[in-house]
Write an enzyme that holds these catalytic residues in place. Structure first.
Site, PDB file in Angstrom:
ATOM      1  N   LYS A  83       0.938  -1.250   0.144  1.00 28.86           N
ATOM      2  CA  LYS A  83      -0.076  -0.063   0.042  1.00 28.86           C
ATOM      3  C   LYS A  83       0.874   1.055   0.074  1.00 28.86           C
ATOM      4  CE  LYS A  83      -0.531  -0.444   4.914  1.00 28.86           C
ATOM      5  NZ  LYS A  83      -0.213  -1.944   5.027  1.00 28.86           N
ATOM      6  N   HIS A 211       1.377  -3.433  15.317  1.00 29.44           N
ATOM      7  CA  HIS A 211       2.048  -2.185  14.679  1.00 29.44           C
ATOM      8  C   HIS A 211       2.152  -1.146  15.555  1.00 29.44           C
ATOM      9  CE1 HIS A 211       2.937   0.662  11.567  1.00 29.44           C
ATOM     10  NE2 HIS A 211       2.624  -0.101  10.602  1.00 29.44           N
ATOM     11  N   GLY A 251       6.394   1.141  10.919  1.00 26.20           N
ATOM     12  CA  GLY A 251       6.920   2.086  11.437  1.00 26.20           C
ATOM     13  C   GLY A 251       8.213   2.546  11.515  1.00 26.20           C
ATOM     14  N   GLU A 288       6.668  -5.388   8.284  1.00 23.09           N
ATOM     15  CA  GLU A 288       5.720  -5.027   7.276  1.00 23.09           C
ATOM     16  C   GLU A 288       6.308  -3.532   6.979  1.00 23.09           C
ATOM     17  OE1 GLU A 288       1.773  -4.934   8.777  1.00 23.09           O
ATOM     18  OE2 GLU A 288       1.849  -7.434   8.993  1.00 23.09           O
ATOM     19  N   GLY A 290       7.182  -0.391   4.887  1.00 22.45           N
ATOM     20  CA  GLY A 290       6.728   0.194   3.298  1.00 22.45           C
ATOM     21  C   GLY A 290       7.690   1.534   3.288  1.00 22.45           C
TER      22      GLY A 290
END
Length: 438
Positions: A83, A211, A251, A288, A290
């Site tokens: 995303k 998260h 994060g 995760e 990004g």
């Protein structure tokens, strides 16, 4: 570059994953630099009587981030958060580097699968899923997915009873720019009941996720979250579950000029993992990231399409308290409705660099400036307190660190075209990745 070659995917030919043919990547050879590319692109647009904004995506920067990750967090496998930036060059680079993928919808799963990502390298990391999306995941072999409430468990039991489930817990994210636990995550007090319900439904819960929030500014948040996850693992064990996965979420920042440095966060994470999940526990640990991979990899080049000098210090006093000199309003051809909606999160994280100034080259005089986007909406404002040398219509601004949550959520409001992306890679990295045609 030996480390780079070692981490490249062995899932088929890398050339078929990332090449000039499938994502228009520009190879910087013969000593050419990104600045050379930008300079030539601006000249090219000028010759075509065009001032369309464009991104330059630095593949080398993404590769360096990956090498930094696997060196600093050796126990944690990255599942790139699709995303954050789903442009072809980014996704193909992640595939070439062998990361997994964090997908949050049917569309994102479809995109990953269409690029050849194996279903077992995808985690469906959204705790509130449409039933049709769950069925799609089951049909296409995507089995790992998150949950945080009883109703979601019931849906999954009906739509994908063989799913491998990951319980997302709420953690302390008060020191983050965006607090995700306000919306997602089961509190520790509800874990017993949720796991008991999963047992009643004969569902397989394999792990825990959390998260700490986007833009986390306190590394200790990860230690507490990992400790909370350990507590959930212990509860699950008493209920008969064989937990095998820990997902420490996102994060992370890949930049060194803001917030907490990645190495500092990694040190805390490594220490907490060793304390609560020793390396002999045979646990799979994923994350995760990004923003970490792409934020600093993208630079936006935007054109000054209009300008307005405000000399009367009473005009627009509700917008900005100006100096007795002058305040200048610039209008760019990209803004909040285009590529830069996330700039409202923290404008100070971005850097506006004048490029190819005309009459004021070398001038040290700077003026307080308002920078607007191109649309007719007055909220389309990038900053109202930025000091710049005087620019002129036709000049360009380079906006650094624009790779995260910009491209993926841009619109064509008012009919303005979406910003084009030009991926570039140095010849050295290209050959190290074994991506040349030779």
């Amino acid at each position: 570059m030996e480390e780079l070659a070692a981490c490249v995917t062995t899932n088929g030919s890398v050339l078929n994953v990332l090449s000039p043919e499938n994502c228009d990547i520009e190879i910087l050879d013969n000593g050419r630099t990104i600045n050379d590319f930008i300079d030539n692109k601006i000249k090219e647009l000028g010759s075509e009587d065009s001032e369309q904004p464009f991104y330059v995506a630095n593949v080398d920067d993404m590769v360096k981030k990956h090498l930094r990750w696997i060196t600093t967090l050796p126990r944690v496998k990255p599942f790139y958060a699709l995303k954050c930036n789903s442009s072809p060059a980014v996704l193909r680079t992640m595939i070439a580097l062998g990361t997994g993928f964090d997908c949050a919808s049917k569309g994102e799963i479809q995109l990953a699968l269409s690029l050849g990502v194996s279903p077992d390298k995808i985690i469906y990391a959204h705790t509130t899923k449409a039933r049709s999306y769950i069925k799609y995941a089951r049909t296409h072999g995507v089995n790992m997915m998150t949950f945080d409430n009883e109703d979601e468990l019931v849906k999954i039991s009906l739509c994908h009873p063989t799913a491998r489930l990951v319980l997302r817990i709420a953690v302390d994210d008060t020191d983050s720019l965006r607090r995700l636990s306000l919306k997602f995550g089961a509190t520790l007090g509800t874990v017993d009941k949720l796991l008991g319900r999963a047992r009643e439904l004969d569902l397989d819960v394999i792990g825990v996720s959390f998260h700490v929030g986007s833009g986390c500014t306190e590394s200790s948040a990860f230690k507490q979250a990992i400790a909370d996850a350990r507590h959930v693992f212990d509860i699950a064990s008493l209920l008969g579950f064989q937990m095998s996965l820990l997902d420490i979420g996102g994060g992370f920042s890949g930049r060194d000029d803001v917030g907490v440095k990645f190495e500092e966060v990694s040190e805390v994470i490594n220490g907490a993992l060793d304390e609560y999940f020793p390396s002999d526990s045979e646990l799979e640990i994923i994350a995760e990231p990004g923003r970490y991979y792409v934020e600093s990899s993208f630079t936006l080049a935007a054109n000054v399409i209009a300008k307005r000098v405000v000399l009367d210090d009473t005009e627009h006093s509700d917008i900005l308290e100006i100096s007795p000199d002058k305040m200048i309003m610039y209008y760019l051809n990209d803004g909040l409705y285009g590529s830069l909606s996330s700039i409202t999160l923290a404008p100070s994280l971005y850097k506006f660099v004048p490029y190819l100034p005309t009459a004021d080259e070398g001038s040290e005089q700077k003026y307080r400036s308002i920078i607007w986007g191109p649309t007719c909406d007055s909220i389309d404002k990038l900053t109202d307190d930025y000091w710049l040398p005087e620019l002129h219509v036709g000049d360009w601004l380079l906006i650094d660190n624009t790779g995260a949550y910009t491209v993926s959520i841009g619109t064509d409001f008012n009919g303005f075209e979406r910003t084009h992306i030009y991926p570039v890679v140095t010849a050295e990295t290209w050959h190290a990745l074994n991506l040349s045609h030779a």
